[in-house]
Design a protein around this motif. Structure first.
Motif, PDB file in Angstrom:
ATOM      1  N   THR A 100     -47.655  80.569  -7.169  1.00 53.73           N
ATOM      2  CA  THR A 100     -46.685  80.628  -8.259  1.00 53.73           C
ATOM      3  C   THR A 100     -46.464  79.250  -8.864  1.00 53.73           C
ATOM      4  OG1 THR A 100     -45.556  82.528  -7.266  1.00 53.73           O
ATOM      5  CG2 THR A 100     -44.315  81.232  -8.865  1.00 53.73           C
ATOM      6  N   ALA A 101     -46.336  78.229  -8.018  1.00 52.16           N
ATOM      7  CA  ALA A 101     -46.132  76.863  -8.513  1.00 52.16           C
ATOM      8  C   ALA A 101     -47.325  76.393  -9.333  1.00 52.16           C
ATOM      9  CB  ALA A 101     -45.889  75.916  -7.338  1.00 52.16           C
ATOM     10  N   ALA A 102     -48.527  76.668  -8.857  1.00 49.59           N
ATOM     11  CA  ALA A 102     -49.730  76.266  -9.595  1.00 49.59           C
ATOM     12  C   ALA A 102     -49.809  76.977 -10.939  1.00 49.59           C
ATOM     13  CB  ALA A 102     -50.975  76.563  -8.762  1.00 49.59           C
ATOM     14  N   SER A 103     -49.460  78.252 -10.945  1.00 48.62           N
ATOM     15  CA  SER A 103     -49.501  79.017 -12.192  1.00 48.62           C
ATOM     16  C   SER A 103     -48.528  78.447 -13.214  1.00 48.62           C
ATOM     17  CB  SER A 103     -49.178  80.487 -11.907  1.00 48.62           C
ATOM     18  OG  SER A 103     -49.237  81.258 -13.089  1.00 48.62           O
ATOM     19  N   ARG A 104     -47.322  78.101 -12.770  1.00 48.12           N
ATOM     20  CA  ARG A 104     -46.334  77.546 -13.694  1.00 48.12           C
ATOM     21  C   ARG A 104     -46.778  76.198 -14.239  1.00 48.12           C
ATOM     22  NH1 ARG A 104     -40.930  79.017 -10.102  1.00 48.12           N
ATOM     23  NH2 ARG A 104     -40.791  81.223 -10.728  1.00 48.12           N
ATOM     24  N   LEU A 105     -47.397  75.388 -13.407  1.00 53.87           N
ATOM     25  CA  LEU A 105     -47.887  74.090 -13.870  1.00 53.87           C
ATOM     26  C   LEU A 105     -49.000  74.270 -14.899  1.00 53.87           C
ATOM     27  CD1 LEU A 105     -47.957  72.122 -10.489  1.00 53.87           C
ATOM     28  CD2 LEU A 105     -46.443  71.683 -12.442  1.00 53.87           C
ATOM     29  N   LEU A 106     -49.889  75.232 -14.656  1.00 59.15           N
ATOM     30  CA  LEU A 106     -51.006  75.452 -15.562  1.00 59.15           C
ATOM     31  C   LEU A 106     -50.550  75.905 -16.939  1.00 59.15           C
ATOM     32  CD1 LEU A 106     -53.574  77.197 -13.194  1.00 59.15           C
ATOM     33  CD2 LEU A 106     -53.929  75.037 -14.402  1.00 59.15           C
TER      34      LEU A 106
ATOM     35  N   ALA B 148     -47.913  70.812  -4.597  1.00 60.50           N
ATOM     36  CA  ALA B 148     -47.076  70.647  -3.412  1.00 60.50           C
ATOM     37  C   ALA B 148     -45.680  70.181  -3.801  1.00 60.50           C
ATOM     38  CB  ALA B 148     -47.722  69.643  -2.458  1.00 60.50           C
ATOM     39  N   ARG B 149     -45.604  69.233  -4.729  1.00 62.70           N
ATOM     40  CA  ARG B 149     -44.310  68.712  -5.169  1.00 62.70           C
ATOM     41  C   ARG B 149     -43.488  69.817  -5.840  1.00 62.70           C
ATOM     42  NH1 ARG B 149     -46.241  64.541  -7.172  1.00 62.70           N
ATOM     43  NH2 ARG B 149     -46.479  65.189  -9.335  1.00 62.70           N
TER      44      ARG B 149
ATOM     45  N   PRO C  54     -48.060  67.586   0.845  1.00 63.25           N
ATOM     46  CA  PRO C  54     -49.412  67.883   0.345  1.00 63.25           C
ATOM     47  C   PRO C  54     -50.320  68.533   1.377  1.00 63.25           C
ATOM     48  CG  PRO C  54     -48.694  65.727  -0.409  1.00 63.25           C
ATOM     49  CD  PRO C  54     -47.653  66.199   0.557  1.00 63.25           C
ATOM     50  N   GLN C  55     -50.194  68.137   2.646  1.00 60.94           N
ATOM     51  CA  GLN C  55     -51.074  68.725   3.654  1.00 60.94           C
ATOM     52  C   GLN C  55     -50.818  70.221   3.831  1.00 60.94           C
ATOM     53  OE1 GLN C  55     -49.006  66.159   4.127  1.00 60.94           O
ATOM     54  NE2 GLN C  55     -47.895  66.258   6.079  1.00 60.94           N
ATOM     55  N   SER C  56     -49.626  70.675   3.445  1.00 59.21           N
ATOM     56  CA  SER C  56     -49.327  72.099   3.562  1.00 59.21           C
ATOM     57  C   SER C  56     -50.219  72.928   2.638  1.00 59.21           C
ATOM     58  CB  SER C  56     -47.863  72.373   3.225  1.00 59.21           C
ATOM     59  OG  SER C  56     -47.000  71.723   4.139  1.00 59.21           O
ATOM     60  N   VAL C  57     -50.609  72.327   1.511  1.00 59.60           N
ATOM     61  CA  VAL C  57     -51.479  73.036   0.582  1.00 59.60           C
ATOM     62  C   VAL C  57     -52.839  73.271   1.224  1.00 59.60           C
ATOM     63  CG1 VAL C  57     -52.514  73.019  -1.714  1.00 59.60           C
ATOM     64  CG2 VAL C  57     -50.262  71.971  -1.343  1.00 59.60           C
TER      65      VAL C  57
ATOM     66  N   GLN D 298     -41.541  65.867 -16.296  1.00 53.83           N
ATOM     67  CA  GLN D 298     -42.205  65.788 -15.009  1.00 53.83           C
ATOM     68  C   GLN D 298     -41.999  67.087 -14.254  1.00 53.83           C
ATOM     69  OE1 GLN D 298     -44.125  63.245 -14.010  1.00 53.83           O
ATOM     70  NE2 GLN D 298     -43.756  62.421 -16.048  1.00 53.83           N
ATOM     71  N   PRO D 299     -42.998  67.548 -13.456  1.00 51.81           N
ATOM     72  CA  PRO D 299     -42.834  68.768 -12.684  1.00 51.81           C
ATOM     73  C   PRO D 299     -41.602  68.684 -11.808  1.00 51.81           C
ATOM     74  CG  PRO D 299     -45.115  68.014 -12.602  1.00 51.81           C
ATOM     75  CD  PRO D 299     -44.313  66.921 -13.250  1.00 51.81           C
TER      76      PRO D 299
END
Length: 206
Positions: A27-33, A48-49, A55-58, A4-5
């Motif tokens: 950076t977080a999105a890139s690592r997840l991808l 966001a997690r 989530p609203q911060s995104v 899990q992330p």
């Protein structure tokens, strides 16, 4: 069951630190991808997690997932392009063939050294359902650099040469990763052979 992330605990950014939060989300999105099966599997909640924010911060930083993905691709393609430019820098501009060879070696070296980043660029960008506008194609400057370098090497059709070299280099990178047990020849030799095949035209400058 896949991992899990990881949720990262972070402090709230002070006023004026929105730029840092934006960078953290990219950076977080890139690592997840790097581990997901295509960009369609990425969710803003997961980003966001992973970044340790609500989530609203995104949505305060990105209008939608496409805008976030565009920022990810712009970052990674920028890194790749800088690596290519660094390889070209020490070679005089009148040494066209050598510059094309150096660019191709740098491209392959980047893919081998950064398999996760490379997968983000060429394993997720452009997947089905993705119909980007011209402004959402951050990889174009990298391809234009390849075309310009091929043109300076004197090949008859620089655009076709650049695309064929890209396809060949992508094959070398991905096949070596997917079929490590195959008795591969040294990578530098394979890249040299690939480039040489496109330079064997009358009038090509060496």
């Amino acid at each position: 069951m896949p991992d899990q992330p990881v949720t990262v605990s972070r402090n709230r950014n002070r006023r004026g630190e929105g730029g840092r939060l934006r960078d953290e989300l990219v950076t977080a999105a890139s690592r997840l991808l790097e581990d997901l099966d295509g960009q369609e599997a990425l969710s803003l909640r997961a980003v966001a997690r992973a970044a340790g924010v609500a989530p609203q911060s995104v949505y305060l930083q990105f209008a939608d997932k496409r805008e976030l993905l565009t920022a990810v691709y712009r970052l990674r393609f920028g890194e790749l392009r800088e690596a290519l430019l660094a390889a070209l820098a020490p070679i005089p501009e009148d040494q066209g063939a050598q510059r094309l060879s150096a660019l191709c070696h740098a491209f392959v070296d980047y893919g081998i050294a950064h398999p996760g980043h490379y997968r983000v660029l060429f394993g997720t960008a452009g997947t089905p359902g993705w119909e980007p506008t011209e402004g959402q194609l951050p990889g174009l400057p990298t391809m234009e650099l390849m075309v310009d370098t091929a043109s300076a090497a004197g090949v008859p059709d620089p655009a076709a040469t650049a695309q064929c070299l890209w396809a060949g280099m992508h094959g070398l990178i991905t096949l070596r990763q997917d079929r490590p047990s195959f008795p591969w020849l040294p990578l530098d030799h394979l890249v040299d052979t690939l480039v040489a095949a496109h330079l064997r035209y009358p009038g090509v400058r060496s």
